[in-house]
Design an enzyme around this catalytic site. Structure first.
Site, PDB file in Angstrom:
ATOM      1  N   CYS A   2      48.718  -6.475  -6.384  1.00 42.44           N
ATOM      2  CA  CYS A   2      48.595  -7.287  -5.182  1.00 42.44           C
ATOM      3  C   CYS A   2      49.954  -7.476  -4.523  1.00 42.44           C
ATOM      4  CB  CYS A   2      48.006  -8.652  -5.527  1.00 42.44           C
ATOM      5  SG  CYS A   2      46.536  -8.583  -6.556  1.00 42.44           S
ATOM      6  N   ARG A  27      49.993  -0.820  -1.675  1.00 40.87           N
ATOM      7  CA  ARG A  27      49.833  -1.213  -3.063  1.00 40.87           C
ATOM      8  C   ARG A  27      48.361  -1.281  -3.472  1.00 40.87           C
ATOM      9  NH1 ARG A  27      54.744  -3.863  -4.723  1.00 40.87           N
ATOM     10  NH2 ARG A  27      53.673  -5.263  -6.150  1.00 40.87           N
ATOM     11  N   TRP A  75      44.055  -7.581  -4.943  1.00 46.79           N
ATOM     12  CA  TRP A  75      43.321  -6.532  -5.654  1.00 46.79           C
ATOM     13  C   TRP A  75      42.451  -7.243  -6.675  1.00 46.79           C
ATOM     14  CZ3 TRP A  75      42.371  -1.542  -4.978  1.00 46.79           C
ATOM     15  CH2 TRP A  75      41.833  -0.815  -6.039  1.00 46.79           C
ATOM     16  N   ASN A 101      50.170 -12.740  -8.326  1.00 54.34           N
ATOM     17  CA  ASN A 101      49.970 -11.400  -8.871  1.00 54.34           C
ATOM     18  C   ASN A 101      49.965 -11.504 -10.383  1.00 54.34           C
ATOM     19  OD1 ASN A 101      50.132 -10.453  -6.283  1.00 54.34           O
ATOM     20  ND2 ASN A 101      52.114  -9.451  -6.529  1.00 54.34           N
ATOM     21  N   GLY A 102      49.088 -10.757 -11.035  1.00 61.56           N
ATOM     22  CA  GLY A 102      49.026 -10.790 -12.487  1.00 61.56           C
ATOM     23  C   GLY A 102      47.693 -11.321 -12.971  1.00 61.56           C
ATOM     24  N   GLU A 482      49.254  17.113 -13.874  1.00 62.57           N
ATOM     25  CA  GLU A 482      49.613  16.393 -12.652  1.00 62.57           C
ATOM     26  C   GLU A 482      48.805  16.897 -11.455  1.00 62.57           C
ATOM     27  OE1 GLU A 482      51.496  13.798  -9.942  1.00 62.57           O
ATOM     28  OE2 GLU A 482      51.035  13.755 -12.078  1.00 62.57           O
ATOM     29  N   LYS A 486      46.426  14.452  -9.157  1.00 61.57           N
ATOM     30  CA  LYS A 486      46.574  14.313  -7.712  1.00 61.57           C
ATOM     31  C   LYS A 486      45.252  14.554  -7.006  1.00 61.57           C
ATOM     32  CE  LYS A 486      50.447  12.835  -7.105  1.00 61.57           C
ATOM     33  NZ  LYS A 486      50.066  12.109  -8.329  1.00 61.57           N
ATOM     34  N   GLU A 489      42.606  11.623  -7.783  1.00 61.73           N
ATOM     35  CA  GLU A 489      42.883  10.260  -7.344  1.00 61.73           C
ATOM     36  C   GLU A 489      42.763  10.082  -5.845  1.00 61.73           C
ATOM     37  OE1 GLU A 489      46.787   8.774  -8.296  1.00 61.73           O
ATOM     38  OE2 GLU A 489      47.759  10.675  -7.858  1.00 61.73           O
ATOM     39  N   HIS A 505      37.100  26.549 -27.275  1.00 63.11           N
ATOM     40  CA  HIS A 505      36.697  25.464 -28.172  1.00 63.11           C
ATOM     41  C   HIS A 505      35.799  24.452 -27.469  1.00 63.11           C
ATOM     42  CE1 HIS A 505      39.238  26.952 -31.337  1.00 63.11           C
ATOM     43  NE2 HIS A 505      40.277  26.968 -30.532  1.00 63.11           N
ATOM     44  N   LYS A 605      49.341   0.796  -7.024  1.00 63.11           N
ATOM     45  CA  LYS A 605      50.551   1.290  -7.676  1.00 63.11           C
ATOM     46  C   LYS A 605      50.650   0.796  -9.113  1.00 63.11           C
ATOM     47  CE  LYS A 605      53.153   3.820  -4.870  1.00 63.11           C
ATOM     48  NZ  LYS A 605      53.534   5.177  -5.198  1.00 63.11           N
TER      49      LYS A 605
END
Length: 646
Positions: A2, A27, A75, A101-102, A482, A486, A489, A505, A605
């Site tokens: 947030c 964010r 968020w 935040n948290g 990576e 990308k 997401e 396998h 983030k």
């Protein structure tokens, strides 16, 4: 994570708060709100959805006059995204307003206690507990000031928090507190600020202070006072922000992500060139004797973890030291074998990633030397490390990291050469050759970016696939991790990366006619094996888009459906070039699918996961009141099997 903004000064607060929040949209958030003090009354406006809804609702702040306020982009973690659960949260009597935040881990316990005292809650959030508890504390006979009440609250809540607080009984101050979530203070002339990220403030001030865990700040128009966990006033080091506001704007690009991909050459120059002198890698101020260490642990999350995976291959090959890459979120729970002969490399873009911070502290407590690779100067991880190497990538606004990833990898490549030369595990000739190749990387990335139309073409051909597989060996496997992240997401396509040798396998059972496979074949020593895997998936009907080096285009082009190439370079550096076309491919696929590229759904983030502490408390005489948790953090308490010693 947030976003928080706070202001006290002589200007109208609401427009400044809304402007600051707009700089924090990257964010990730699902609602926004502001609170402004008006003649002893706290006025709150909130809106679900995009910040523009709140801007329209308040007529860009014109409907909320006042020169002191706090703002927040939320968020959702507790309670669904709606106006009621949005911040700021206000206490029952309307005297306290809080943004946070948290996560408050013991909020249910505190909520039940307050409800027994007759407090009625309006929301489902953990944050409202802070506002209601502070109001309750304000009514206790031993509490004389807002600061008294705030410290009492901080001694009772457990978890992670960055707090911005207003009290209508004190209309001249904004209060702030931090524990395991980023918060900084900005200084102006006759005005001062708080924010969770410097991008919110750079339009108004370049003079900032980063708060540390356990600290409380009281901001007035004429000054700021910061207190430590012992409630003693302290002086903090000021930092000057030297990048321009344009760095946090799109600069004519449609999205921040594309802008930041295009900025990679210059970001790489900043990360690389000052560290090469007379053809050798030099880290000014780094006093690291690698002979003192038996092993390396690389600890990181997300894309930084993928940087670590590439780094493992290169560090082991060049330095001949054993290297383990560990997810920061798992590090504390895997009983890591760490001691004073362990070099722990901590990688984080923000320098504030909560899981990574917790892992750093765990590694440090076990005796490891901490070397961090971060982007943000003065961030928590940087301050708590024994050594820090900055990437100098500049602000990264898009949620999906691009230039931060590339600069992290460049710094880790430089470090690998530096350590190998120090340990005499590579010749001077090889060290010089690798160093020259690293210096050439920015120009080679520019070469890739100049031909991005071909990447855009392939994105237009493959954007409608529902499932994509990346396959590769050795460095190509690490690169594929990576590339896959990308794509998933920002385009929401199911995507996985597999080591090519593992196809037989079980993974190959997922390949069917039309499945898109992105085959990575840049690593020359294993190119023939990569080709055999391409043949396997083609035989089962897969469409194959390959990535290889220019010299191998001809050998591969007749066997695949599409091909992308990167310039030739030294083997350890191939992933740094290879990631650029994969970043662009993900971007253009998401663009074709109409996705919100800079703000992917369900992503931010960094979202604090919370921290658990013991709950035993006691009271000391006077104003200094501690929980055992706070004493432990101050280094004044030690737990043993026989009890607690101060």
């Amino acid at each position: 994570m947030c976003g928080i903004v706070g202001y006290v000064g002589t200007q109208q607060a609401a427009p400044i708060l809304l402007e600051g929040l707009s700089r924090l949209e990257y964010r990730g958030y699902d609602s926004a709100g502001v609170c402004v003090e008006q003649n002893g009354v706290l006025k709150v406006e909130k809106a679900k959805g995009r910040l523009q809804n709140l801007i329209a609702k308040t007529e860009n702040g014109a409907l909320l006059p006042g020169t002191l306020g706090i703002g927040h982009t939320r968020w959702a973690t507790h309670g669904e995204p709606n106006d009621t659960n949005s911040h700021p949260h206000v206490s029952q009597n309307g005297k306290i307003a809080v943004v946070h935040n948290g996560i408050i881990e013991n909020y249910l316990e505190l909520r039940e206690f307050l409800q027994q005292k007759g407090v009625q809650f309006a929301s489902q959030t953990d944050t409202e507990v802070v506002a209601q508890l502070m109001e309750y504390c304000m009514g206790l006979p031993e509490v004389e000031t807002v600061s008294d009440a705030l410290y009492m609250v901080l001694h009772r809540i457990e978890g992670a928090y960055a707090l911005g607080i207003l009290c209508s009984d004190d209309p001249d101050h904004v209060y702030a507190a931090r524990k395991d979530a980023p918060l900084l203070i900005g200084f102006g002339e006759g005005e001062n600020f708080i924010a969770s990220d410097v991008t919110a403030l750079v339009k108004y001030t370049r003079d900032v202070v980063y708060m540390d865990d356990g600290e409380v700040a009281v901001l007035g128009r004429d000054g700021v006072q910061v207190y430590n966990a012992m409630e003693l006033p302290i002086e903090k080091e000021h930092h000057h922000i030297d990048w321009e506001i344009s760095a946090a704007e799109k600069g004519g690009y449609e999205h921040f992500m594309l802008k930041e991909i295009m900025e990679e050459p210059e970001a790489l120059r900043r990360a690389i060139l000052p560290r090469i002198k007379d053809g050798a890698v030099v880290f000014d101020g780094l006093m690291l004797d690698s002979s003192c260490y038996d092993c390396i642990k690389i600890i990181a999350c997300g894309s930084s973890y993928h940087v670590g995976m590439v780094g493992k291959y290169n560090l082991e090959k060049l330095t001949r030291m054993p290297v383990e890459v560990i997810l920061a979120s798992e590090f504390r729970y895997c009983s890591p074998i760490v001691n004073e002969r362990t070099l722990a490399i901590i990688i984080s873009q923000s320098g504030e990633t909560l899981d990574t911070m917790a892992a750093l502290r765990e590694a440090k407590s076990l005796g490891a030397r901490i070397l961090s690779i971060v982007n943000v100067v003065g961030s928590s991880i940087a301050r708590e490390s024994d050594d820090v190497l900055y990437t100098w990538a500049g602000p990264e606004i898009a949620v999906a990291t691009t230039k931060a990833y590339s600069t992290q990898m460049a710094v880790l490549d430089l470090l690998a050469v530096y350590l190998a030369a120090q340990r005499n595990t590579i010749s001077a000739e090889e060290a010089n050759r690798l160093t020259a190749a690293i210096a050439a990387l920015p120009a080679q990335v520019e070469q890739i970016l100049s031909s991005r139309e071909q990447i855009q073409y392939y994105a237009s051909q493959y954007f409608n696939h529902d499932s994509v597989f990346f396959i590769g060996r050795n460095l190509d496997y690490a690169l594929g991790m990576e590339g896959s992240l990308k794509l998933k997401e920002i385009s929401y396509i199911h995507s996985e990366a597999y080591a090519s040798g593992e196809l037989k396998h079980g993974t190959i059972s997922l390949i069917e006619p039309g499945t898109l496979v992105i085959a990575l074949g840049t690593y020359g020593p294993l190119f023939d094996k990569a080709m055999s895997n391409v043949i396997e998936v083609k035989a089962r009907g897969a469409s194959v888009l390959a990535l290889t080096t220019e010299n191998r285009r001809e050998a591969l082009s007749s066997r695949v459906d599409g091909i992308l190439t990167i310039p030739e370079t030294e083997l350890p550096l191939l992933p740094l070039l290879g990631v650029v076309p994969l970043q662009l491919f993900a971007y253009y696929v998401a663009l074709q699918r109409g996705c919100d590229i800079d703000k992917p759904r369900n992503l931010a983030k960094s979202v604090p996961a919370g921290v658990f502490y013991g709950s035993t408390r006691f009271r000391l005489p006077g104003r200094i009141r501690f929980s055992l948790r706070m004493l432990s953090e101050c280094g004044m308490m030690k737990k043993t099997e026989k009890g607690v010693f101060l």
